[in-house]
Enzyme design. Structure first.
Site, PDB file in Angstrom:
ATOM      1  N   LYS A  34      33.657  24.556  38.363  1.00  0.00           N
ATOM      2  CA  LYS A  34      32.309  24.943  38.814  1.00  0.00           C
ATOM      3  C   LYS A  34      31.721  26.056  37.945  1.00  0.00           C
ATOM      4  N   ASP A  59      31.597  21.194  41.404  1.00  0.00           N
ATOM      5  CA  ASP A  59      32.244  21.926  42.489  1.00  0.00           C
ATOM      6  C   ASP A  59      33.251  20.980  43.152  1.00  0.00           C
ATOM      7  N   THR A 100      36.082  26.707  49.361  1.00  0.00           N
ATOM      8  CA  THR A 100      36.694  26.160  48.130  1.00  0.00           C
ATOM      9  C   THR A 100      38.175  25.836  48.335  1.00  0.00           C
ATOM     10  N   THR A 125      50.703  29.633  46.026  1.00  0.00           N
ATOM     11  CA  THR A 125      51.085  31.013  45.695  1.00  0.00           C
ATOM     12  C   THR A 125      52.198  31.518  46.621  1.00  0.00           C
ATOM     13  N   ASP A 126      52.949  32.486  46.141  1.00  0.00           N
ATOM     14  CA  ASP A 126      53.987  33.097  46.990  1.00  0.00           C
ATOM     15  C   ASP A 126      53.369  33.876  48.157  1.00  0.00           C
ATOM     16  N   GLU A 127      52.061  34.172  48.060  1.00  0.00           N
ATOM     17  CA  GLU A 127      51.422  34.965  49.128  1.00  0.00           C
ATOM     18  C   GLU A 127      51.386  34.224  50.458  1.00  0.00           C
ATOM     19  N   TYR A 153      42.473  35.370  51.745  1.00  0.00           N
ATOM     20  CA  TYR A 153      42.875  34.553  50.588  1.00  0.00           C
ATOM     21  C   TYR A 153      44.164  33.787  50.870  1.00  0.00           C
ATOM     22  N   LYS A 157      44.969  29.694  51.308  1.00  0.00           N
ATOM     23  CA  LYS A 157      45.927  28.945  50.473  1.00  0.00           C
ATOM     24  C   LYS A 157      46.986  28.277  51.351  1.00  0.00           C
ATOM     25  N   LYS A 192      41.902  41.754  38.090  1.00  0.00           N
ATOM     26  CA  LYS A 192      43.294  41.763  38.556  1.00  0.00           C
ATOM     27  C   LYS A 192      44.058  42.944  37.945  1.00  0.00           C
ATOM     28  N   ASP A 275      44.165  52.592  50.069  1.00  0.00           N
ATOM     29  CA  ASP A 275      44.916  51.336  49.978  1.00  0.00           C
ATOM     30  C   ASP A 275      44.050  50.123  50.291  1.00  0.00           C
ATOM     31  N   GLY A 278      45.536  45.686  54.827  1.00  0.00           N
ATOM     32  CA  GLY A 278      46.573  44.655  55.051  1.00  0.00           C
ATOM     33  C   GLY A 278      47.475  44.440  53.854  1.00  0.00           C
TER      34      GLY A 278
HETATM   35  P1  NAD Z   1      40.944  32.256  38.422  1.00  0.00           P
HETATM   36  O1  NAD Z   1      40.130  32.948  39.471  1.00  0.00           O
HETATM   37  O2  NAD Z   1      41.155  32.916  37.107  1.00  0.00           O
HETATM   38  O3  NAD Z   1      40.287  30.820  38.113  1.00  0.00           O
HETATM   39  C1  NAD Z   1      39.799  29.997  39.105  1.00  0.00           C
HETATM   40  C2  NAD Z   1      38.967  28.883  38.442  1.00  0.00           C
HETATM   41  O4  NAD Z   1      38.534  27.980  39.467  1.00  0.00           O
HETATM   42  C3  NAD Z   1      37.717  29.378  37.726  1.00  0.00           C
HETATM   43  O5  NAD Z   1      37.573  28.725  36.489  1.00  0.00           O
HETATM   44  C4  NAD Z   1      36.585  28.984  38.670  1.00  0.00           C
HETATM   45  O6  NAD Z   1      35.352  28.724  38.008  1.00  0.00           O
HETATM   46  C5  NAD Z   1      37.148  27.710  39.289  1.00  0.00           C
HETATM   47  N1  NAD Z   1      36.567  27.422  40.608  1.00  0.00           N
HETATM   48  C6  NAD Z   1      36.426  28.279  41.662  1.00  0.00           C
HETATM   49  N2  NAD Z   1      35.819  27.661  42.684  1.00  0.00           N
HETATM   50  C7  NAD Z   1      35.595  26.374  42.288  1.00  0.00           C
HETATM   51  C8  NAD Z   1      35.024  25.235  42.921  1.00  0.00           C
HETATM   52  N3  NAD Z   1      34.540  25.297  44.161  1.00  0.00           N
HETATM   53  N4  NAD Z   1      34.985  24.080  42.225  1.00  0.00           N
HETATM   54  C9  NAD Z   1      35.456  24.008  40.962  1.00  0.00           C
HETATM   55  N5  NAD Z   1      35.979  25.055  40.303  1.00  0.00           N
HETATM   56  C10 NAD Z   1      36.059  26.225  40.965  1.00  0.00           C
HETATM   57  O7  NAD Z   1      42.308  31.897  39.131  1.00  0.00           O
HETATM   58  P2  NAD Z   1      43.813  31.862  38.537  1.00  0.00           P
HETATM   59  O8  NAD Z   1      44.393  33.214  38.598  1.00  0.00           O
HETATM   60  O9  NAD Z   1      43.796  31.104  37.256  1.00  0.00           O
HETATM   61  O10 NAD Z   1      44.523  31.003  39.677  1.00  0.00           O
HETATM   62  C11 NAD Z   1      44.555  29.582  39.590  1.00  0.00           C
HETATM   63  C12 NAD Z   1      45.307  29.038  40.796  1.00  0.00           C
HETATM   64  O11 NAD Z   1      46.625  29.559  40.810  1.00  0.00           O
HETATM   65  C13 NAD Z   1      44.686  29.435  42.139  1.00  0.00           C
HETATM   66  O12 NAD Z   1      44.778  28.321  42.998  1.00  0.00           O
HETATM   67  C14 NAD Z   1      45.555  30.562  42.647  1.00  0.00           C
HETATM   68  O13 NAD Z   1      45.597  30.587  44.045  1.00  0.00           O
HETATM   69  C15 NAD Z   1      46.905  30.171  42.064  1.00  0.00           C
HETATM   70  N6  NAD Z   1      47.840  31.277  41.772  1.00  0.00           N
HETATM   71  C16 NAD Z   1      47.446  32.336  41.006  1.00  0.00           C
HETATM   72  C17 NAD Z   1      48.379  33.341  40.682  1.00  0.00           C
HETATM   73  C18 NAD Z   1      47.996  34.507  39.811  1.00  0.00           C
HETATM   74  O14 NAD Z   1      48.821  35.424  39.654  1.00  0.00           O
HETATM   75  N7  NAD Z   1      46.821  34.550  39.217  1.00  0.00           N
HETATM   76  C19 NAD Z   1      49.684  33.249  41.171  1.00  0.00           C
HETATM   77  C20 NAD Z   1      50.057  32.165  41.963  1.00  0.00           C
HETATM   78  C21 NAD Z   1      49.116  31.173  42.239  1.00  0.00           C
HETATM   79  O1  TDX Z   2      42.749  48.050  40.993  1.00  0.00           O
HETATM   80  C1  TDX Z   2      43.810  47.642  41.499  1.00  0.00           C
HETATM   81  N1  TDX Z   2      44.766  48.550  41.870  1.00  0.00           N
HETATM   82  C2  TDX Z   2      45.931  48.197  42.468  1.00  0.00           C
HETATM   83  O2  TDX Z   2      46.761  49.056  42.796  1.00  0.00           O
HETATM   84  C3  TDX Z   2      44.091  46.240  41.710  1.00  0.00           C
HETATM   85  C4  TDX Z   2      43.094  45.193  41.299  1.00  0.00           C
HETATM   86  C5  TDX Z   2      45.293  45.898  42.297  1.00  0.00           C
HETATM   87  N2  TDX Z   2      46.177  46.840  42.683  1.00  0.00           N
HETATM   88  C6  TDX Z   2      47.450  46.421  43.310  1.00  0.00           C
HETATM   89  C7  TDX Z   2      47.316  45.475  44.488  1.00  0.00           C
HETATM   90  C8  TDX Z   2      48.571  44.643  44.393  1.00  0.00           C
HETATM   91  O3  TDX Z   2      49.642  45.284  45.049  1.00  0.00           O
HETATM   92  O4  TDX Z   2      48.178  45.688  42.323  1.00  0.00           O
HETATM   93  C9  TDX Z   2      48.889  44.581  42.894  1.00  0.00           C
HETATM   94  C10 TDX Z   2      48.426  43.308  42.219  1.00  0.00           C
HETATM   95  O5  TDX Z   2      47.079  43.091  42.612  1.00  0.00           O
HETATM   96  P1  TDX Z   2      46.254  41.801  42.122  1.00  0.00           P
HETATM   97  O6  TDX Z   2      46.254  41.747  40.635  1.00  0.00           O
HETATM   98  O7  TDX Z   2      44.944  41.806  42.841  1.00  0.00           O
HETATM   99  O8  TDX Z   2      47.204  40.603  42.610  1.00  0.00           O
HETATM  100  P2  TDX Z   2      47.765  40.180  44.042  1.00  0.00           P
HETATM  101  O9  TDX Z   2      46.943  40.721  45.141  1.00  0.00           O
HETATM  102  O10 TDX Z   2      49.237  40.475  44.040  1.00  0.00           O
HETATM  103  O11 TDX Z   2      47.501  38.580  43.968  1.00  0.00           O
HETATM  104  C11 TDX Z   2      47.795  37.857  42.743  1.00  0.00           C
HETATM  105  O12 TDX Z   2      49.039  37.200  42.850  1.00  0.00           O
HETATM  106  C12 TDX Z   2      49.126  36.088  43.689  1.00  0.00           C
HETATM  107  C13 TDX Z   2      46.703  36.860  42.408  1.00  0.00           C
HETATM  108  O13 TDX Z   2      45.461  37.522  42.312  1.00  0.00           O
HETATM  109  C14 TDX Z   2      46.637  35.735  43.417  1.00  0.00           C
HETATM  110  O14 TDX Z   2      45.663  34.779  43.038  1.00  0.00           O
HETATM  111  C15 TDX Z   2      47.991  35.098  43.457  1.00  0.00           C
HETATM  112  O15 TDX Z   2      48.035  34.114  44.458  1.00  0.00           O
END
Ligand code: NAD
Ligand code: TDX
Length: 339
Positions: A34, A59, A100, A125-127, A153, A157, A192, A275, A278
């Site tokens: 999207k 989308d 979404t 995700t592990d979350e 979030y 998931k 992130k 913080d 949650g």
């Molecule tokens: P990201 O936010 O970087 O990318 C998400 C992508 O999805 C973007 O390109 C966005 O444009 C697209 N998108 C969002 N809504 C949409 C919609 N309605 N239709 C079509 N496209 C859409 O996310 P990421 O970090 O690359 O995560 C990808 C997947 O992996 C997610 O499902 C997330 O839950 C999962 N995941 C992420 C992590 C992590 O550490 N980042 C860890 C475990 C699992």
């Molecule tokens: O500014 C910050 N300061 C801070 O202390 C941010 C952005 C995060 N944090 C902390 C919160 C978390 O304990 O760092 C840790 C990591 O935060 P994020 O990068 O937001 O990741 P998290 O919440 O752990 O979730 C990520 O991992 C699982 C991804 O964003 C998710 O998409 C994935 O499912």
């Protein structure tokens, strides 16, 4: 083999597309995205002229557009990365996460039922398992750990995961689910933790650590995650869930200090801020199943992966500068302005 990769203009999806196109010269990849704030066509520049690659802006909740694409390209495999992915945004405004992450997943699976596919893979995700206490380092998430979520979030998931398993049991859809720990690497959106700290440190801005910085995440280099998904979609069993993680637990404050050291920036930039609501304490994955069934093991050590990641951000300033110069400023002000 034709693969639709949804969310391929985001962080992990784009790295997955690069990995698949490099590894398989016969695979055709269609990215459906999207292009929300997190999606970026510039990220797909390295493959945009590849004859095995094409892009469709849509989308995943748009049933008509999704069905049209399925009819046109007749995919064998769907890998669903498309999601709203940032916990802090879900706390501010859960609605789009439900739309979404849950409804979009349902639309994609309905298309799979209608047109027939070999595999629908859900990137989870592990979350979904909630969190673990800091004083029980012996505890890990396995595939049978009950779902127990904390944020909008993770709840969205987990809901999607339940729906995927329901489509498997009720309709016999050949699905798989992977639940991975925190990823890091190139093209990670600067909201992130790791990219935010790199980008702020490079700009000599404060480094906002939530709470006391003691929360623990299990970090995995993004290419190791892509390799695991490749194994699951080609060799994993339908109907199964696979945990992915590399036994690499680190506290947030230790990560931020490593980034300061690698960039030669003073730790005095670190500032402790209120913080996250949650806030999950600790995530830790037990990856025994994917190791014993599919032979997967992480290959990149954190010490090397973080160096590669920092180098990438240093060499690709234009990618992240374009992001942080736009709407991101408003986001940053809203989330961190009064914190
Ligand atoms: P990201 O936010 O970087 O990318 C998400 C992508 O999805 C973007 O390109 C966005 O444009 C697209 N998108 C969002 N809504 C949409 C919609 N309605 N239709 C079509 N496209 C859409 O996310 P990421 O970090 O690359 O995560 C990808 C997947 O992996 C997610 O499902 C997330 O839950 C999962 N995941 C992420 C992590 C992590 O550490 N980042 C860890 C475990 C699992
Ligand atoms: O500014 C910050 N300061 C801070 O202390 C941010 C952005 C995060 N944090 C902390 C919160 C978390 O304990 O760092 C840790 C990591 O935060 P994020 O990068 O937001 O990741 P998290 O919440 O752990 O979730 C990520 O991992 C699982 C991804 O964003 C998710 O998409 C994935 O499912």
């Amino acid at each position: 083999m034709t693969i639709i990769v949804t969310g391929g203009a985001g962080f992990i999806g784009s790295n997955f597309i690069f990995y698949i196109l490099k590894k398989y010269s016969q695979h055709r990849v269609i990215c459906l995205d999207k292009l929300t704030y997190a999606g970026n066509l510039a990220t797909l520049k390295p493959v945009i002229d590849n004859p095995n690659f094409s892009f469709c802006r849509a989308d995943i909740c748009d049933r008509e557009a999704v069905y049209k694409l399925f009819e046109e390209v007749q995919p064998d495999i769907i890998v669903n990365f498309a999601a709203e992915s940032h916990v802090d945004r879900s706390i501010e405004d859960p609605g789009v996460f439900l739309q979404t992450n849950i409804m979009g997943t349902a639309v994609l699976m309905d298309a799979c039922r209608k047109y027939g596919i070999e595999r629908y893979h859900q990137v989870s995700t592990d979350e979904v398992y909630g969190d673990l206490p800091l004083d029980r380092p012996d505890l890990f998430f396995t595939e049978t750990t009950p779902l127990h979520t904390s944020s909008p979030y993770s709840s969205s998931k987990a809901s999607a995961d339940l729906l995927v398993l329901a489509y498997s049991r009720t309709y016999g859809l050949p699905v798989s689910i992977s639940r991975c720990s925190n990823n890091y690497g190139p093209y990670h959106f600067p909201e992130k933790l790791i990219p935010l700290m790199i980008v702020n440190a490079l700009n000599d801005k404060l480094l906002p650590v939530y709470g006391n910085g003691g929360n623990v995440r299990d970090w995995l280099y993004v290419e190791d995650h892509c390799k695991a998904i490749d194994l699951i979609i080609h060799s994993g069993k339908a109907g199964e869930v696979y945990n992915i993680g590399g036994h690499n637990e680190m506290s947030n404050i230790d990560i931020v200090k490593i980034i300061c050291r690698e960039l030669g920036k003073p730790e005095s930039l670190i500032t402790y801020v209120p913080d996250r609501k949650g806030h999950d304490m600790r995530y830790a994955i037990d990856p025994t199943k994917i190791h014993s069934e599919l032979g997967w093991l992480p290959e990149i050590k954190f010490a090397d992966g973080i160096k590669k990641t920092i180098k990438w951000y240093l060499e690709n300033r234009s990618w992240w500068e374009a992001i942080i110069s736009g709407e991101y400023q408003k986001y940053y002000q809203k989330m961190y302005g009064d914190r």
